[in-house]
Enzyme design. Structure first.
Site, mmCIF file in Angstrom:
data_model
loop_
_atom_site.group_PDB
_atom_site.id
_atom_site.type_symbol
_atom_site.label_atom_id
_atom_site.label_comp_id
_atom_site.label_asym_id
_atom_site.label_seq_id
_atom_site.Cartn_x
_atom_site.Cartn_y
_atom_site.Cartn_z
ATOM 1 N N HIS A 25 70.127 42.096 108.977
ATOM 2 C CA HIS A 25 70.783 42.186 107.676
ATOM 3 C C HIS A 25 70.684 40.843 106.967
ATOM 4 C CE1 HIS A 25 73.474 45.985 108.164
ATOM 5 N NE2 HIS A 25 72.270 46.143 108.682
ATOM 6 N N TYR A 76 82.719 45.158 102.646
ATOM 7 C CA TYR A 76 84.127 44.840 102.848
ATOM 8 C C TYR A 76 84.859 45.213 101.564
ATOM 9 C CZ TYR A 76 82.750 41.979 106.902
ATOM 10 O OH TYR A 76 82.260 41.542 108.113
ATOM 11 N N PRO A 105 88.928 40.800 113.384
ATOM 12 C CA PRO A 105 87.506 41.156 113.291
ATOM 13 C C PRO A 105 86.901 40.980 111.908
ATOM 14 C CG PRO A 105 88.862 43.135 113.374
ATOM 15 C CD PRO A 105 89.782 41.978 113.614
ATOM 16 N N LYS A 143 83.508 37.404 114.171
ATOM 17 C CA LYS A 143 83.356 36.188 114.969
ATOM 18 C C LYS A 143 83.691 36.345 116.453
ATOM 19 C CE LYS A 143 81.870 33.754 111.649
ATOM 20 N NZ LYS A 143 80.407 33.798 111.568
ATOM 21 N N TYR A 181 79.560 33.039 107.485
ATOM 22 C CA TYR A 181 79.312 34.372 108.040
ATOM 23 C C TYR A 181 78.147 34.374 109.037
ATOM 24 C CZ TYR A 181 79.446 39.462 108.092
ATOM 25 O OH TYR A 181 79.571 40.783 108.492
#
Length: 398
Positions: free
Chosen positions: A72, A201, A293, A297, A389
Site C-alpha cells: 500500500h 480511517y 490499534p 503499531k 505511519y
C-alpha cells in the site's frame, strides 16, 4: 535441558526471534502456554512496516508474504464529508506498508520453525522464570504431565501482556505507564471484497470506523463501540448498517456485505513498562508495551524489539561483547514511546470522546477537530503523518 536462549511465547515475536537466532546458529527453545492451533485462531493486525517486512525476509520467511501480501502506497482519512489521502510513498521518499495478516505471518514462522526442526513446547503450564538476575537463569514448566527444567544464558519474554515474564521483574524495579480508553473496537472479518483498495480511517459524529482488508477477497472492518457492548449485541445486519452510516456516502454505496467469519470486541489501552530488561531477562512486544490499534503499531513495535534483541544476542555470541546488553531497553523504548505517542495522537484525533453535557470532552473534541484539519490541510502536516505511519528506521547498536 540446556539452550542458549529460552523464548517464552510462540506468538509472532517469539517465533521471529527464534528464527533469526537459529539463522546465526544460536540455539533456542520456545515455551508456549497454548496450542499452535489456538494461536493461529487469533485474528490480529495486518499492516506491516517496511522494517518488519525486511526482517521477515532476513529470517527466510518472506516468500509467501511477497507473493500474497499487498503493498500500500497510501491511506485515507475521511471526516467532515471529505476524504484526504496520505500518500505514504510520495511523502516519505519511497516508503510503503504491506498488508499481510498477523495470522499468516505466524503461520509462515511456525512452518519454518517446524521445517528447521527447532524445539517448541506448546501447551505448557506452570511456567516460571528463575534467577534472571544471575548468569545462570533457568525456566521450569510442565508439559505432557512431566516437569522440565531448561537452563539457559538468556530469557526473552515474548508472552504478551498477561504472561509471566513482566511480573518476574520485581515491582520495585519496574515502572508502568497506562491509559485505558473509554471505548473498544468491534471488528468483523468477512469473505467479501474490500470496499477500497487502501485503508480508510473514518471520523464521524457516530464514532470511529475503519475499512481494511486481508486479501482481495477478505475484508476486515471496525467500529468504535462502548466498553459496555458485547459481541452478541451486534448481529451481522446491525454491524453492516452502522458501518454504512459511518462511511462516506460514495464508499458506503460500494460496500459488499456478507456473513461474518469472526467477530470480536477489543478494548483500547496505551501501556509501557520500563525498563524492558532486567538481568538476563528481556521483555519483547506486548509483554512490555500495548498500543491502541489506530496507528497500526502493535505488531511493528514488537518486530523492532526483536530486531534490537537479535542484534544484541548476535553481538554477544559472535563477538563476545556482553556490554551491548545494556543498550537493549534504551534503544527499544525510544521507538516504543514514539509509536505510543503516534497511536495515542491518532486515537484522540479520530475517535468520539464526547459525553452528554460533558463540556471537558466537548472541548477536547474541538481541539482534535482543529488538529485534524491542521495536519491534513497542508503537505508538511500530511508528511508528518506519513513518516510516522510507515515507521521510523531501526536503530543500530552503538
Amino acid at each position: 535441558m540446556k539452550t542458549k536462549v529460552a523464548i517464552i511465547g510462540a506468538g509472532p515475536s517469539g517465533l521471529l526471534l527464534g528464527q533469526l537466532l537459529a539463522k546465526q546458529g544460536i540455539d533456542n527453545v520456545i515455551i508456549e502456554r497454548v496450542s499452535g492451533d489456538y494461536i493461529l485462531g487469533r485474528i490480529r493486525a495486518g499492516v506491516l512496516e517496511q522494517g518488519m517486512v525486511d526482517l521477515l525476509r532476513e529470517a527466510g520467511v518472506g516468500e509467501r508474504m511477497d507473493r500474497e501480501g499487498q503493498v500500500h502506497t497510501g491511506v485515507e482519512l475521511a471526516f467532515n464529508n471529505k476524504r484526504v489521502k496520505i500518500e505514504l510513498e510520495k511523502l516519505t521518499g519511497g516508503s510503503t506498508v504491506m498488508v499481510y495478516g498477523q495470522t499468516e505471518v505466524t503461520r509462515d514462522l511456525m512452518d519454518a520453525r517446524s521445517a528447521a526442526g527447532l524445539t517448541t513446547y506448546y501447551e505448557s503450564s506452570n511456567v516460571e522464570l528463575h534467577d534472571v538476575k544471575t548468569d545462570t537463569p533457568y525456566v521450569t514448566f510442565e508439559h505432557g504431565g512431566e516437569r522440565y527444567r531448561l537452563d539457559c544464558d538468556y530469557i526473552a519474554g515474548c508472552d504478551g501482556f498477561h504472561g509471566v515474564s513482566r511480573p518476574t521483574i520485581p515491582a520495585s524495579s519496574r515502572k508502568e505507564y497506562e491509559r485505558v480508553y473509554p471505548f473498544g473496537w468491534l471488528g468483523v472479518l468477512s469473505d467479501t471484497p474490500p470496499v477500497n483498495d487502501e485503508l480508510i480511517y473514518c471520523k464521524t459524529d457516530r464514532g470511529f470506523a475503519m475499512t481494511s482488508m486481508r486479501s482481495a477477497t477478505r475484508s476486515r472492518y471496525y467500529l468504535q463501540v462502548p466498553l459496555t457492548d458485547k459481541v452478541e449485541d451486534w448481529s451481522d445486519e446491525a454491524f453492516w448498517t452502522e458501518l454504512k452510516n459511518r462511511l462516506p456516502n460514495d464508499v458506503a454505496e460500494k460496500l459488499v456485505t456478507g456473513p461474518s467469519i469472526e467477530k470480536s470486541i477489543a478494548p483500547l489501552r496505551s501501556f509501557v513498562c520500563e525498563p524492558m530488561q532486567y538481568g538476563h531477562l528481556f521483555l519483547v512486544g506486548d509483554a512490555a508495551h500495548i498500543v491502541p490499534p489506530t496507528g497500526a503499531k502493535g505488531l511493528n513495535l514488537a518486530a523492532s524489539d526483536v530486531a534490537t534483541l537479535y542484534k544484541v544476542l548476535t553481538q554477544v555470541y559472535k563477538e563476545g561483547d556482553k556490554d551491548c546488553i545494556s543498550q537493549y531497553s534504551d534503544i527499544c523504548l525510544r521507538r516504543v514511546w514514539n509509536g505510543e505517542r503516534f497511536s495515542w495522537w491518532m486515537t484522540n484525533m479520530l475517535h468520539d470522546f464526547t459525553g452528554e453535557n460533558d463540556l471537558e470532552t466537548e472541548t477536547h473534541a474541538k481541539f482534535m477537530e482543529s488538529e485534524l484539519n491542521f495536519y491534513t490541510d497542508n503537505e508538511a502536516g500530511r508528511r508528518v503523518i506519513a513518516m510516522q505511519y510507515v515507521g521510523l528506521p531501526y536503530e543500530d547498536l552503538v
